[in-house]
Structures are given as C-alpha cells and as structure tokens.
Design an enzyme around this catalytic site. Structure first.
Site, PDB file in Angstrom:
ATOM      1  CG  HIS A 126      -2.001  -1.007   1.176  1.00  0.00           C
ATOM      2  ND1 HIS A 126      -2.822  -1.191   0.083  1.00  0.00           N
ATOM      3  CD2 HIS A 126      -2.398  -1.926   2.103  1.00  0.00           C
ATOM      4  CE1 HIS A 126      -3.668  -2.189   0.335  1.00  0.00           C
ATOM      5  NE2 HIS A 126      -3.419  -2.653   1.537  1.00  0.00           N
ATOM      6  CG  ASP A 163      -3.255  -8.305   0.550  1.00  0.00           C
ATOM      7  OD1 ASP A 163      -2.422  -8.666   1.399  1.00  0.00           O
ATOM      8  OD2 ASP A 163      -4.227  -7.584   0.816  1.00  0.00           O
ATOM      9  CG  HIS A 165      -6.707  -4.893   1.575  1.00  0.00           C
ATOM     10  ND1 HIS A 165      -6.160  -5.679   2.565  1.00  0.00           N
ATOM     11  CD2 HIS A 165      -7.884  -4.423   2.054  1.00  0.00           C
ATOM     12  CE1 HIS A 165      -6.983  -5.692   3.612  1.00  0.00           C
ATOM     13  NE2 HIS A 165      -8.027  -4.947   3.322  1.00  0.00           N
ATOM     14  CG  ASP A 244      -5.229  -9.806   3.506  1.00  0.00           C
ATOM     15  OD1 ASP A 244      -4.941 -10.344   2.422  1.00  0.00           O
ATOM     16  OD2 ASP A 244      -4.997  -8.604   3.746  1.00  0.00           O
TER      17      ASP A 244
END
Length: 311
Positions: A126, A163, A165, A244
């Site tokens: 990120h 991921d 995200h 995740d």
C-alpha cells in the site's frame, strides 16, 4: 528446488498497539507453523540486511524518506493515519523488510536459490511513492523490482499480488511502466479505494465480490492473469503474498482456503519456470488471523519447495 527463507528479528520490534491486527504475532505464527511441520529446516535460512537510502530512493523520493524519518518518535506510538502507526523501531523494521526482498533478488540472480519467501513485516504494497498508508511504510516489492533492474539488468518484471486488498502503492509507483506487469486480485469494492478502476496497460485488475470462493477465484486468475503473463514473458517473478483473502480472516470477506494459496503459488512458479529460469521472490503482505495465516504460509512454502500440499 532450493527455497530461501529470509527474515530478520527487527521485524518483531515494530508494533502499533496491542489491539492492532498487524502485530509481531503474525511472524511468530508463521515461524512456529513452518518449524513444527519441518518445512523451515528444508529451506535455506538467511537474515535480511537493511535497505539503504539509495535503494529505497529508487521508488520513494528522498524528501519523502526524510519526512518519514522525522516522524519517528523517541518513545511511544505516533499516528500517521487511522490505520498506520509508528513506534521508535518501526522504520528499522521497514528497512529490513525491504532489504529482505533485495537479498532475495540477489540470491535468485546469483543462483544461490531458485525461489525465496521473505517472511517480513511491516507489509509494503500500500505504500505509494510519497505516501505511507495501510500499515505500510516502504513498498518492499517495488524496492526489490527496482534493485533487480539497477543491479541485475532485469528488463521485464511481473509482480503478482493476491492479497485481499489491491496493491495501490505498487500501481502508483509503476503505473505506465511497460517493463513492469502488475497482476492484482482483491475484494471489490474495498480499501484502499484508489486505483481500483485503473486503466493502465501494464496493470491487470482482478476484482472479486465479497464471498468469492475457490472456484471463482481460480477461474478469474486463469482468465485475467495467464494471457497477460504469457504475452509479457517476465524475466523475474515477484509475488506480493497476502493471506487475508482466507475465509477465516477478520479484515475481509473473501472465502479462500490454504489450497488456493498453494494453487496460485504453483501458477506463479510455472510462469517463472517457463520464462524466468525459475527466478521467483515472494514477500509477505496481509494475513491477520494467526491460525489461518500459519496454515496458508505453510501451503505457500510447500509449493515453493516443490512438495505436495498433503504429505
């Protein structure tokens, strides 16, 4: 296959408070699971070194790096945003996390290992060029890609990010770079709320609805990623390995299981075998339920070692 396992004790020094999900317990869970299964002993274990300012500045401007340095508290915890906090040791941990990917890249190019798993934290995908966010300070996988170019002359690098995200930071750094192909699967709509509909030619977005199961995930990856990867023919495969998307993870709503992470790792290895002389470096991103994180990392490392999932 020689699989390298790279970590560093300083990764445990970074914490953002007792209730924060991105905690040192994550790496403890991975180490314990790999040691208990005997997998850790089958890897070539080594310690990361800190990334230098020069190495970090290939993807983060110096002014941003020095602004981050000024945020480091003498004691306690400071808040950078609602998700991202820093203690006195946070940037030391972040430097060795980025440095692990650099060391992994060196190992695969020098023929010391076929593939690498960097069990490090804080995560990195990120972190944008000038913005620390989403638990991330430096973009570990981007630092590794830039090092592969600068030190080893890599021309075509694929970054595979599974991921839950989207890897907004990696996209921010490499958008419109024809020598970097980014393939990213993620729950949609969901954090980070930016770049989710990116139209860049070198970014393959695979948005997944909440509740997506194994079959739908695998079909989406095969349909979206494989044509792009076969066309691109990467000289190096980098993996942002986020666990995740597991059905037990508390931060999201995808329904993957350990077998899916084994499968997608094998897919990445197949691409590396075809085009990259097996060169593959993986770095830990998300995964916040420690039990499922340990099992998922075990499945990932089994695939890297060339072992069957069930043994």
């Amino acid at each position: 296959m020689i699989t390298s396992f790279i970590t560093h004790p300083d990764c445990d020094l970074h914490h953002m408070g007792p209730e924060h999900p991105e905690s040192p317990l994550r790496l403890e869970a991975i180490r314990a699971r790999l040691a208990l299964s005997g997998l850790l002993q089958q890897t070539m274990q080594s310690e990361a070194r800190p990334a230098s300012e020069e190495e970090l500045s290939r993807v983060h401007p110096l002014r941003h790096l020095r602004a981050l340095d000024k945020c480091v508290p003498e004691e306690g915890i400071v808040t950078l945003d609602s998700d991202t906090m820093m203690n006195p040791d946070s940037l030391d941990a972040a430097r060795v996390a980025a440095g692990a990917v650099i060391r992994g890249v060196d190992q695969v190019y020098r023929g010391q290992a076929d593939n690498v798993f960097c069990a490090v934290r804080p995560p990195g995908h990120h972190a944008e060029a000038t913005d620390a966010m989403g638990f991330c300070f430096y973009n570990n996988v981007a630092v590794g890609a830039a090092h592969a170019r600068a030190r080893h002359g890599a021309r075509r690098i694929a970054i595979l990010d599974f991921d839950v995200h989207q890897c907004n930071g990696t996209i921010d750094i490499f958008k419109d770079d024809p020598d970097i192909l980014i393939c990213t699967s993620f729950q949609f709509p969901f954090y980070p709320w930016r770049y989710l509909r990116s139209e860049w030619q070198n970014v393959v977005n695979t948005p997944l609805e909440a509740g997506t199961d194994s079959a739908a995930f695998r079909k989406a990856i095969e349909d979206d990623w494989l044509p792009a990867l076969h066309s691109f023919k990467p000289e190096l495969v980098l993996v942002s390995a986020g666990f995740d998307a597991h059905r037990d993870d508390p931060l999201a709503e995808l329904c993957l299981v350990e077998e899916d992470f084994f499968w997608v790792t094998q897919l990445a290895l197949d691409i590396a075998a075809l085009y990259s002389e097996n060169r593959l470096v993986s770095v830990l991103e998300g995964g916040y339920d420690t039990d499922s994180l340990g099992r998922s990392a075990e499945a990932h490392v089994k695939a890297l070692l060339g072992l069957p999932l069930e043994s």
